[in-house]
Motif scaffolding. Sequence first.
Motif, short mmCIF file in Angstrom:
data_model
loop_
_atom_site.label_atom_id
_atom_site.label_comp_id
_atom_site.label_asym_id
_atom_site.label_seq_id
_atom_site.Cartn_x
_atom_site.Cartn_y
_atom_site.Cartn_z
N GLY A 59 -10.12 -10.04 -11.90
CA GLY A 59 -8.71 -9.86 -12.22
C GLY A 59 -7.79 -9.76 -11.02
O GLY A 59 -6.56 -9.66 -11.19
N ARG A 60 -8.33 -9.74 -9.82
CA ARG A 60 -7.47 -9.71 -8.63
C ARG A 60 -6.59 -10.96 -8.59
O ARG A 60 -6.96 -12.01 -9.11
CB ARG A 60 -8.31 -9.65 -7.37
N ALA A 61 -5.45 -10.83 -7.96
CA ALA A 61 -4.52 -11.95 -7.88
C ALA A 61 -5.12 -13.07 -7.04
O ALA A 61 -5.79 -12.83 -6.04
CB ALA A 61 -3.20 -11.48 -7.27
N ALA A 62 -4.88 -14.28 -7.49
CA ALA A 62 -5.33 -15.44 -6.73
C ALA A 62 -4.63 -15.47 -5.37
O ALA A 62 -3.52 -14.97 -5.21
CB ALA A 62 -5.03 -16.72 -7.50
N ARG A 63 -5.31 -16.06 -4.41
CA ARG A 63 -4.72 -16.13 -3.07
C ARG A 63 -4.88 -17.53 -2.49
O ARG A 63 -5.86 -18.22 -2.75
CB ARG A 63 -5.37 -15.12 -2.13
N ALA A 64 -3.88 -17.93 -1.72
CA ALA A 64 -3.92 -19.23 -1.04
C ALA A 64 -4.68 -19.09 0.26
O ALA A 64 -4.59 -18.06 0.95
CB ALA A 64 -2.49 -19.71 -0.78
N LEU A 65 -5.44 -20.11 0.60
CA LEU A 65 -6.18 -20.10 1.85
C LEU A 65 -6.45 -21.52 2.31
O LEU A 65 -6.19 -22.48 1.60
CB LEU A 65 -7.50 -19.32 1.69
N THR A 66 -6.97 -21.63 3.51
CA THR A 66 -7.37 -22.92 4.05
C THR A 66 -8.89 -22.96 4.10
O THR A 66 -9.53 -22.03 4.60
CB THR A 66 -6.80 -23.12 5.47
N ARG A 67 -9.45 -24.03 3.57
CA ARG A 67 -10.91 -24.14 3.47
C ARG A 67 -11.38 -25.41 4.16
O ARG A 67 -10.78 -26.48 3.99
CB ARG A 67 -11.31 -24.19 1.98
N ALA A 68 -12.43 -25.31 4.94
CA ALA A 68 -13.00 -26.49 5.59
C ALA A 68 -13.88 -27.24 4.59
O ALA A 68 -14.75 -26.66 3.94
CB ALA A 68 -13.82 -26.08 6.80
N LEU A 69 -13.64 -28.53 4.45
CA LEU A 69 -14.42 -29.39 3.58
C LEU A 69 -15.23 -30.37 4.42
O LEU A 69 -14.74 -30.88 5.44
CB LEU A 69 -13.52 -30.17 2.63
N VAL A 70 -16.45 -30.64 3.98
CA VAL A 70 -17.26 -31.62 4.70
C VAL A 70 -16.65 -33.00 4.51
O VAL A 70 -16.17 -33.36 3.43
CB VAL A 70 -18.72 -31.60 4.21
N ASP A 71 -16.62 -33.77 5.57
CA ASP A 71 -16.02 -35.10 5.53
C ASP A 71 -17.01 -36.08 4.91
O ASP A 71 -18.18 -36.12 5.28
CB ASP A 71 -15.66 -35.55 6.95
N GLU A 72 -16.56 -36.85 3.93
CA GLU A 72 -17.37 -37.88 3.30
C GLU A 72 -16.55 -39.16 3.25
O GLU A 72 -15.40 -39.15 2.83
CB GLU A 72 -17.78 -37.47 1.89
N ALA A 73 -17.16 -40.25 3.70
CA ALA A 73 -16.43 -41.52 3.75
C ALA A 73 -17.40 -42.67 3.56
O ALA A 73 -18.58 -42.57 3.89
CB ALA A 73 -15.71 -41.66 5.09
N PRO A 74 -16.91 -43.80 3.02
CA PRO A 74 -17.76 -45.00 2.97
C PRO A 74 -17.91 -45.59 4.37
O PRO A 74 -16.92 -45.76 5.09
CB PRO A 74 -16.99 -45.93 2.03
N ILE A 75 -19.14 -45.88 4.73
CA ILE A 75 -19.42 -46.47 6.04
C ILE A 75 -20.13 -47.80 5.81
O ILE A 75 -21.26 -47.84 5.31
CB ILE A 75 -20.27 -45.54 6.90
N ALA A 76 -19.44 -48.89 6.12
CA ALA A 76 -20.01 -50.23 5.99
C ALA A 76 -20.81 -50.54 7.24
O ALA A 76 -20.28 -50.49 8.36
CB ALA A 76 -18.91 -51.26 5.78
#
Length: 261
Positions: free
Chosen positions: A18-35
């Motif tokens: 029930g705590r209030a939601a909070r904004a944050l910055t999150r690191a995401l793993v990079d995924e990309a198509p590599i030809a």
Amino acid sequence: MTPDGARNAAAIEHFADGRAARALTRALVDEAPIAIEINGIGYAVMMATPADLDDYALGFCLSEQLIATRSGFVSADAVQVPGGGWMLRVVLDAPSAGPLIDRARLRLAEGSCGLCGIESLEQVLRPLAPVTARLNVDKAAVFRAVSALGDHQVLGRVTRAAHAAAFCDVDGTIRCLREDVGRHNAFDKLIGALAQAGIDPGTGFVVLTARCSFELVQKAVIANVPVMATISAASTLAVAQARDHGLTLYSLAREDSLLEI
């Protein structure tokens, strides 16, 4: 500081209590198509993390058996293209390009079963040269390596979304580790990094943060890795492949237990 292979993104964290939601910055793993283009021939498009691409290019060519040793590899050039993808242009020496050209010709004439450069089910299950390296690895060394794994997983620790492949000395010391959003890619990067450094895979063992699939065992056998441990369970075909080719396989590896299979 965000490591290579990760990018920051805005997110909102919600809580069950029930705590209030909070904004944050999150690191995401990079995924990309590599030809992957080899000697000017389009070979495969892989979803991968665009980091350590020199290692990836070399390891991929070794795992695909397009070359037998580092000496067959000339260069790799990675270029980002519009839309977020990458082109990985690889050059092999002329004698090494023979299998590539033959395989590409067949791929144009037949349907692929889904594995890179493989034209038929017979090729998927093709016999491989057995592992010739012999190494006596104490179970305590595997436990030691698994225990230390998290300290070396920079990308995994930040994103919680990257697989790792680690090469360890016989005493369990981690000598080299590579990470990627895909477990197969992480292993290819490791194989390439070892080849770049002139390290014989037969002198140590490998630990993977993944389930043990047939393809991973195949990569280990081709690289002449004598012992491999995986964090998750193994498949039936992976176990059969390991037994048939002399690879010692451990699965469900933890700091205090493992399954010899």
